[in-house]
Each structure stands twice: as C-alpha cells, then as structure tokens.
Motif scaffolding. Structure first.
Motif, PDB file in Angstrom:
ATOM      1  N   ALA A  46      78.415  42.185  -3.699  1.00  0.00           N
ATOM      2  CA  ALA A  46      77.676  41.421  -3.540  1.00  0.00           C
ATOM      3  C   ALA A  46      77.786  40.125  -4.708  1.00  0.00           C
ATOM      4  CB  ALA A  46      76.709  40.926  -3.772  1.00  0.00           C
ATOM      5  N   LEU A  47      78.553  41.218  -5.744  1.00  0.00           N
ATOM      6  CA  LEU A  47      79.538  39.861  -7.222  1.00  0.00           C
ATOM      7  C   LEU A  47      80.407  39.665  -7.173  1.00  0.00           C
ATOM      8  CD1 LEU A  47      77.817  39.173 -10.192  1.00  0.00           C
ATOM      9  CD2 LEU A  47      79.738  41.771 -11.117  1.00  0.00           C
ATOM     10  N   LEU A  48      81.382  40.299  -6.424  1.00  0.00           N
ATOM     11  CA  LEU A  48      82.032  39.285  -6.515  1.00  0.00           C
ATOM     12  C   LEU A  48      82.223  38.341  -5.365  1.00  0.00           C
ATOM     13  CD1 LEU A  48      84.510  42.937  -6.292  1.00  0.00           C
ATOM     14  CD2 LEU A  48      84.739  40.926  -8.004  1.00  0.00           C
ATOM     15  N   VAL A  49      81.707  38.721  -4.100  1.00  0.00           N
ATOM     16  CA  VAL A  49      81.423  37.810  -3.582  1.00  0.00           C
ATOM     17  C   VAL A  49      81.243  35.935  -4.150  1.00  0.00           C
ATOM     18  CG1 VAL A  49      80.792  36.811  -1.088  1.00  0.00           C
ATOM     19  CG2 VAL A  49      82.032  38.884  -1.598  1.00  0.00           C
ATOM     20  N   LEU A  50      80.042  36.669  -4.964  1.00  0.00           N
ATOM     21  CA  LEU A  50      79.483  35.516  -5.749  1.00  0.00           C
ATOM     22  C   LEU A  50      80.267  34.470  -6.083  1.00  0.00           C
ATOM     23  CD1 LEU A  50      76.920  33.787  -6.212  1.00  0.00           C
ATOM     24  CD2 LEU A  50      76.447  35.567  -8.324  1.00  0.00           C
ATOM     25  N   LEU A  51      81.246  35.538  -7.226  1.00  0.00           N
ATOM     26  CA  LEU A  51      82.343  35.088  -8.309  1.00  0.00           C
ATOM     27  C   LEU A  51      83.198  34.445  -7.293  1.00  0.00           C
ATOM     28  CD1 LEU A  51      82.487  37.769 -11.222  1.00  0.00           C
ATOM     29  CD2 LEU A  51      81.201  35.591 -11.216  1.00  0.00           C
ATOM     30  N   ARG A  52      83.154  34.831  -6.252  1.00  0.00           N
ATOM     31  CA  ARG A  52      84.395  33.563  -5.525  1.00  0.00           C
ATOM     32  C   ARG A  52      84.363  32.651  -4.905  1.00  0.00           C
ATOM     33  NH1 ARG A  52      89.294  31.991  -4.266  1.00  0.00           N
ATOM     34  NH2 ARG A  52      90.342  32.290  -2.854  1.00  0.00           N
ATOM     35  N   THR A  53      83.056  32.575  -4.500  1.00  0.00           N
ATOM     36  CA  THR A  53      82.053  31.505  -4.162  1.00  0.00           C
ATOM     37  C   THR A  53      82.368  30.052  -5.027  1.00  0.00           C
ATOM     38  OG1 THR A  53      80.852  32.537  -2.453  1.00  0.00           O
ATOM     39  CG2 THR A  53      79.765  30.372  -2.775  1.00  0.00           C
ATOM     40  N   THR A  54      81.957  30.719  -6.612  1.00  0.00           N
ATOM     41  CA  THR A  54      81.524  29.849  -7.144  1.00  0.00           C
ATOM     42  C   THR A  54      82.813  29.294  -7.828  1.00  0.00           C
ATOM     43  OG1 THR A  54      79.615  31.510  -8.337  1.00  0.00           O
ATOM     44  CG2 THR A  54      80.771  29.672  -9.856  1.00  0.00           C
ATOM     45  N   MET A  55      84.086  29.982  -7.769  1.00  0.00           N
ATOM     46  CA  MET A  55      85.033  29.153  -7.489  1.00  0.00           C
ATOM     47  C   MET A  55      85.949  28.771  -6.582  1.00  0.00           C
ATOM     48  SD  MET A  55      86.849  32.908  -9.007  1.00  0.00           S
ATOM     49  CE  MET A  55      88.362  32.616  -8.000  1.00  0.00           C
ATOM     50  N   ILE A  56      85.469  28.670  -5.559  1.00  0.00           N
ATOM     51  CA  ILE A  56      85.761  27.386  -4.711  1.00  0.00           C
ATOM     52  C   ILE A  56      84.857  26.644  -4.326  1.00  0.00           C
ATOM     53  CG2 ILE A  56      85.083  27.250  -1.854  1.00  0.00           C
ATOM     54  CD1 ILE A  56      86.133  30.505  -1.816  1.00  0.00           C
ATOM     55  N   GLN A  57      83.870  26.187  -4.888  1.00  0.00           N
ATOM     56  CA  GLN A  57      82.912  25.046  -5.375  1.00  0.00           C
ATOM     57  C   GLN A  57      83.161  24.391  -5.794  1.00  0.00           C
ATOM     58  OE1 GLN A  57      78.822  27.062  -5.281  1.00  0.00           O
ATOM     59  NE2 GLN A  57      78.421  26.452  -3.105  1.00  0.00           N
ATOM     60  N   THR A  58      84.019  25.103  -7.072  1.00  0.00           N
ATOM     61  CA  THR A  58      84.193  24.715  -8.550  1.00  0.00           C
ATOM     62  C   THR A  58      85.260  23.705  -8.374  1.00  0.00           C
ATOM     63  OG1 THR A  58      83.838  25.937  -9.788  1.00  0.00           O
ATOM     64  CG2 THR A  58      85.052  24.781 -10.626  1.00  0.00           C
ATOM     65  N   ALA A  59      86.398  24.374  -7.387  1.00  0.00           N
ATOM     66  CA  ALA A  59      87.526  23.754  -6.784  1.00  0.00           C
ATOM     67  C   ALA A  59      87.462  22.864  -5.988  1.00  0.00           C
ATOM     68  CB  ALA A  59      88.636  24.585  -6.499  1.00  0.00           C
ATOM     69  N   GLU A  60      86.560  22.588  -5.091  1.00  0.00           N
ATOM     70  CA  GLU A  60      86.173  21.440  -4.373  1.00  0.00           C
ATOM     71  C   GLU A  60      85.257  20.466  -4.809  1.00  0.00           C
ATOM     72  OE1 GLU A  60      86.745  20.494  -1.328  1.00  0.00           O
ATOM     73  OE2 GLU A  60      88.216  23.014  -1.271  1.00  0.00           O
ATOM     74  N   ALA A  61      84.735  20.749  -6.717  1.00  0.00           N
ATOM     75  CA  ALA A  61      83.935  19.678  -6.698  1.00  0.00           C
ATOM     76  C   ALA A  61      84.700  18.442  -7.460  1.00  0.00           C
ATOM     77  CB  ALA A  61      83.275  19.994  -7.847  1.00  0.00           C
ATOM     78  N   ARG A  62      85.589  19.261  -7.961  1.00  0.00           N
ATOM     79  CA  ARG A  62      86.942  18.796  -9.218  1.00  0.00           C
ATOM     80  C   ARG A  62      87.874  17.616  -8.178  1.00  0.00           C
ATOM     81  NH1 ARG A  62      88.971  23.934 -12.363  1.00  0.00           N
ATOM     82  NH2 ARG A  62      87.471  24.178 -13.777  1.00  0.00           N
ATOM     83  N   LYS A  63      88.245  17.941  -6.623  1.00  0.00           N
ATOM     84  CA  LYS A  63      88.885  17.699  -5.616  1.00  0.00           C
ATOM     85  C   LYS A  63      88.422  16.838  -5.353  1.00  0.00           C
ATOM     86  CE  LYS A  63      91.788  21.278  -3.798  1.00  0.00           C
ATOM     87  NZ  LYS A  63      91.721  22.306  -2.365  1.00  0.00           N
ATOM     88  N   THR A  64      87.073  16.826  -5.424  1.00  0.00           N
ATOM     89  CA  THR A  64      86.272  15.475  -5.174  1.00  0.00           C
ATOM     90  C   THR A  64      85.672  14.697  -6.035  1.00  0.00           C
ATOM     91  OG1 THR A  64      84.467  17.016  -3.543  1.00  0.00           O
ATOM     92  CG2 THR A  64      83.526  14.878  -4.482  1.00  0.00           C
TER      93      THR A  64
END
Length: 76
Positions: A46-64
């Motif tokens: 669950a921790l690994l999935v949470l970290l991966r989700t955070t990385m994806i959201q950060t990348a999408e926020a930068r793109k936006t």
C-alpha cells in the motif's frame, strides 16, 4: 492464490510451533500468525502504491502548470 497463502501459513505454523494442532484451542494463534505475516506485506505494498500515485500526480501537476504558462504567454 489465497488458498496458497493459507497453506503456506499453516505449514509455517506447524513447523515453527511445537504444539499439537487442535482447532478448538489454536485457531486464535493461527489467525494471529497469519495476520502477523500478511499485514506488514500488505502495508508495504500500500505504501508503494501511495508513493507511485503521488509521483503520477506531481508529474501531471507540472504538465498542467506548464500548459497554463504557455497559454498565458499566447494570450499576452
């Protein structure tokens, strides 16, 4: 898959504890043993999935943010 985990848990219980296995007396110990093995593993996943989700959201926020910045330049 789940039955495989149960069989492995039961086998580990038999090998690690030198007691006679009686369902009425030892079912709580078996549950504690299986829960003690699986809970840390599931928590780590669950921790690994949470970290991966955070990385994806950060990348999408930068793109936006980059897209909005380019759009503001275009409007100016």
């Amino acid at each position: 898959m789940g039955s495989c985990f149960r069989l492995i848990g039961m086998l580990c219980f038999f090998l690690l504890f030198d007691q006679d296995f009686v369902i009425d007396n030892n079912i709580g110990q078996v549950g504690d043993f299986v829960g003690g093995l699986t809970n840390p593993i599931l928590s780590f996943i669950a921790l690994l999935v949470l970290l991966r989700t955070t990385m994806i959201q950060t990348a999408e926020a930068r793109k936006t943010a980059d897209f909005l910045e380019r759009q503001m330049r275009f409007i100016e």
